[in-house]
Motif scaffolding. Structure first.
Motif, PDB file in Angstrom:
ATOM      1  N   ASN A   8       0.891  -1.271   0.242  1.00  0.00           N
ATOM      2  CA  ASN A   8       0.346   0.259   0.094  1.00  0.00           C
ATOM      3  C   ASN A   8       1.021   1.164   0.075  1.00  0.00           C
ATOM      4  O   ASN A   8       1.298   1.159   1.045  1.00  0.00           O
ATOM      5  N   TYR A   9       0.288   2.281  -0.912  1.00  0.00           N
ATOM      6  CA  TYR A   9       1.127   3.313  -0.551  1.00  0.00           C
ATOM      7  C   TYR A   9      -0.252   4.305  -1.001  1.00  0.00           C
ATOM      8  O   TYR A   9      -0.466   4.882  -2.648  1.00  0.00           O
ATOM      9  N   ASN A  10      -0.365   5.662   0.157  1.00  0.00           N
ATOM     10  CA  ASN A  10      -1.346   6.544   0.016  1.00  0.00           C
ATOM     11  C   ASN A  10      -2.997   5.677  -0.532  1.00  0.00           C
ATOM     12  O   ASN A  10      -3.258   6.650  -1.881  1.00  0.00           O
ATOM     13  N   GLY A  11      -2.914   4.100  -0.425  1.00  0.00           N
ATOM     14  CA  GLY A  11      -4.330   3.869  -1.165  1.00  0.00           C
ATOM     15  C   GLY A  11      -5.157   3.350  -0.316  1.00  0.00           C
ATOM     16  O   GLY A  11      -6.387   2.490  -0.300  1.00  0.00           O
ATOM     17  N   LYS A  12      -5.877   4.915   0.763  1.00  0.00           N
ATOM     18  CA  LYS A  12      -6.904   4.280   2.078  1.00  0.00           C
ATOM     19  C   LYS A  12      -7.777   4.009   1.213  1.00  0.00           C
ATOM     20  O   LYS A  12      -8.855   2.809   1.726  1.00  0.00           O
TER      21      LYS A  12
ATOM     22  N   VAL B 164      -3.643 -12.472   5.925  1.00  0.00           N
ATOM     23  CA  VAL B 164      -3.758 -11.008   5.082  1.00  0.00           C
ATOM     24  C   VAL B 164      -2.840  -9.974   5.759  1.00  0.00           C
ATOM     25  O   VAL B 164      -3.047  -9.865   6.966  1.00  0.00           O
ATOM     26  N   TRP B 165      -1.580 -10.285   4.554  1.00  0.00           N
ATOM     27  CA  TRP B 165      -0.344  -8.633   5.259  1.00  0.00           C
ATOM     28  C   TRP B 165      -0.980  -7.343   4.092  1.00  0.00           C
ATOM     29  O   TRP B 165      -1.602  -7.664   3.211  1.00  0.00           O
ATOM     30  N   VAL B 166      -1.005  -6.026   5.390  1.00  0.00           N
ATOM     31  CA  VAL B 166      -0.861  -4.962   4.586  1.00  0.00           C
ATOM     32  C   VAL B 166       0.948  -4.080   4.554  1.00  0.00           C
ATOM     33  O   VAL B 166       1.195  -4.210   5.355  1.00  0.00           O
ATOM     34  N   ALA B 167       1.589  -4.439   3.738  1.00  0.00           N
ATOM     35  CA  ALA B 167       3.246  -3.991   3.902  1.00  0.00           C
ATOM     36  C   ALA B 167       2.698  -2.034   3.367  1.00  0.00           C
ATOM     37  O   ALA B 167       2.511  -2.008   1.794  1.00  0.00           O
ATOM     38  N   ASP B 168       2.833  -1.229   4.370  1.00  0.00           N
ATOM     39  CA  ASP B 168       3.401   0.068   4.091  1.00  0.00           C
ATOM     40  C   ASP B 168       3.711   1.257   3.821  1.00  0.00           C
ATOM     41  O   ASP B 168       5.079   0.475   4.239  1.00  0.00           O
ATOM     42  N   ASN B 169       4.161   1.356   2.142  1.00  0.00           N
ATOM     43  CA  ASN B 169       5.461   2.266   1.790  1.00  0.00           C
ATOM     44  C   ASN B 169       5.557   3.334   2.076  1.00  0.00           C
ATOM     45  O   ASN B 169       5.394   3.926   0.662  1.00  0.00           O
ATOM     46  N   ALA B 170       4.764   3.777   3.668  1.00  0.00           N
ATOM     47  CA  ALA B 170       5.056   5.297   4.152  1.00  0.00           C
ATOM     48  C   ALA B 170       4.362   6.209   3.867  1.00  0.00           C
ATOM     49  O   ALA B 170       4.712   7.149   2.969  1.00  0.00           O
ATOM     50  N   SER B 171       3.024   5.670   3.842  1.00  0.00           N
ATOM     51  CA  SER B 171       1.762   6.510   2.716  1.00  0.00           C
ATOM     52  C   SER B 171       1.694   7.185   4.672  1.00  0.00           C
ATOM     53  O   SER B 171       1.709   7.220   4.966  1.00  0.00           O
ATOM     54  N   THR B 172       1.137   8.743   3.944  1.00  0.00           N
ATOM     55  CA  THR B 172       0.697   9.244   4.384  1.00  0.00           C
ATOM     56  C   THR B 172      -0.728  10.148   4.358  1.00  0.00           C
ATOM     57  O   THR B 172      -1.226  11.555   5.148  1.00  0.00           O
TER      58      THR B 172
ATOM     59  N   ILE C 142       6.692   0.031   6.264  1.00  0.00           N
ATOM     60  CA  ILE C 142       8.730   0.511   5.726  1.00  0.00           C
ATOM     61  C   ILE C 142       8.665   2.185   5.609  1.00  0.00           C
ATOM     62  O   ILE C 142       7.094   2.863   5.547  1.00  0.00           O
ATOM     63  N   THR C 143       9.872   2.723   5.995  1.00  0.00           N
ATOM     64  CA  THR C 143       9.804   3.494   6.892  1.00  0.00           C
ATOM     65  C   THR C 143      10.076   4.343   4.654  1.00  0.00           C
ATOM     66  O   THR C 143      10.321   5.884   5.583  1.00  0.00           O
ATOM     67  N   ASP C 144      10.724   4.919   4.016  1.00  0.00           N
ATOM     68  CA  ASP C 144       9.804   4.771   2.910  1.00  0.00           C
ATOM     69  C   ASP C 144       9.486   4.490   1.749  1.00  0.00           C
ATOM     70  O   ASP C 144       9.896   3.359   1.847  1.00  0.00           O
TER      71      ASP C 144
END
Length: 344
Positions: A10-14, A33-41, A60-62
């Motif tokens: 996920n990246y800013n895909g809320k 089910v996992w969500v790996a978040d690519n530093a979403s804002t 994920i920090t960045d």
């Protein structure tokens, strides 16, 4: 260790998580089910914690892109099979079992994709993967069910299982040990075509890439980068050249790349004709970015047995000149289910 781990990058895909994650959870009972978040804002993390604490969350920090994000996540997730699922995909009942059963039938199947229909036109195939991906000898990807801008209606013509050249990253079932054996995605791609590069490498390693038409999902597409975005143009043109350089036999590499550079120039003229100047400059920047990467790419090349079968004609010529707009219309020469090129 679980058998199947569904991993959504996920990246800013809320807004997509709100729309599609509940269906994933409903139709994936018994699987992690996992969500790996690519530093979403955009508040994705807060929403997940509040509404779906049952989902495993990996931060994920960045923003590492598709390639780096999944590499980072899959190092931390133990499972026999991964399902790499875009956040903008709607799954259907029973979508997992037919694919996993098919992959279990042959340990040489490294990757498999389901049938990908369009979310906006549910009777038709979607651009990203359709009924399985192929590649012509000049490096142009195409699919059963979708060639360039023509999408076929799904009338059951691809209700089968088949060997393919590449499986879409929108919904990609991966055998975990094969993924790690191949070294995962090439993070230099960042996003776009990294799954084709991985499938090409796996084919050259002797694995099979497959399609299972008895599973079906619906894909929105363009959730992170719309097809009209010049950034997407840049990544597609640059990454295609990187992929060809890495995976083609040495004797065909530069000849093919030269032809692609010429054809890229012709496509930039088409962009000029429509006034899409940002895309023209994106192609120019993509070429120079590729030139700047050649030295680094050369250092990482390994000699492998070339097994990956390419389509033996130009799909560009067939589509734009011969007006053959669908997969069944293409002249085909088959070997183990593939339309292929003669051996080099």
């Amino acid at each position: 260790m679980s058998q199947v781990a569904i991993v959504i990058l996920n990246y800013n895909g809320k807004h997509y998580l709100e729309q599609f994650l509940p269906t994933v959870l409903t139709h994936s009972s018994g699987h992690e089910v996992w969500v790996a978040d690519n530093a979403s804002t955009d508040g994705s993390l807060e929403w997940l914690r509040a509404h779906h604490p049952e989902v495993h969350l990996l931060q994920i920090t960045d923003n590492k892109g598709y390639a780096g994000g999944y590499n980072y996540a899959l190092k931390a997730i133990e499972a026999s099979y991964y399902v790499l699922l875009n956040s903008d995909v709607e799954v259907t009942p029973g979508w997992i079992e037919p694919v996993i059963a098919y992959m279990k039938s042959d340990p040489q199947i490294a990757a498999c994709q389901p049938k990908i229909r369009a979310h906006d036109l549910r009777s038709h195939f979607e651009y990203a993967g359709a009924a399985g991906g192929y590649m012509d000898y000049l490096g142009y990807p195409f699919c059963r069910g979708r060639i360039f801008d023509t999408r076929e209606e799904d009338n059951g013509q691809y209700n089968d299982t088949s060997d393919i050249f590449w499986a879409t990253g929108a919904c990609l079932f991966m055998r975990a040990d094969a993924f790690h054996q191949a070294g995962g995605f090439d993070e230099r791609f960042f996003a776009h075509m990294e799954e084709i590069d991985l499938c090409w490498r796996l084919l050259n390693m002797g694995y099979r890439i497959t399609y299972c038409g008895y599973s079906k999902v619906y894909h929105v597409g363009g959730g992170t980068l719309h097809k009209s975005n010049p950034r997407k143009t840049f990544l597609n043109y640059r990454n295609n050249l990187i992929m060809l350089y890495k995976n083609l036999p040495i004797g065909r590499r530069w000849k093919t790349i030269f032809m692609r550079l010429v054809l890229d120039g012709i496509s930039s003229v088409r962009f000029m004709a429509t006034g899409a100047w940002p895309d023209v400059w994106a192609i120019v920047r993509a070429h120079f970015a590729f030139y700047g990467m050649v030295h680094d790419l050369s250092k990482g090349l390994k000699r492998t047995t070339y097994r990956a079968p390419l389509y033996y004609r130009s799909v560009v010529w067939e589509y734009f000149v011969n007006k053959r707009y669908t997969f069944p219309e293409l002249p085909q020469l088959y070997k183990k289910g593939f339309p292929i090129a003669p051996k080099s």
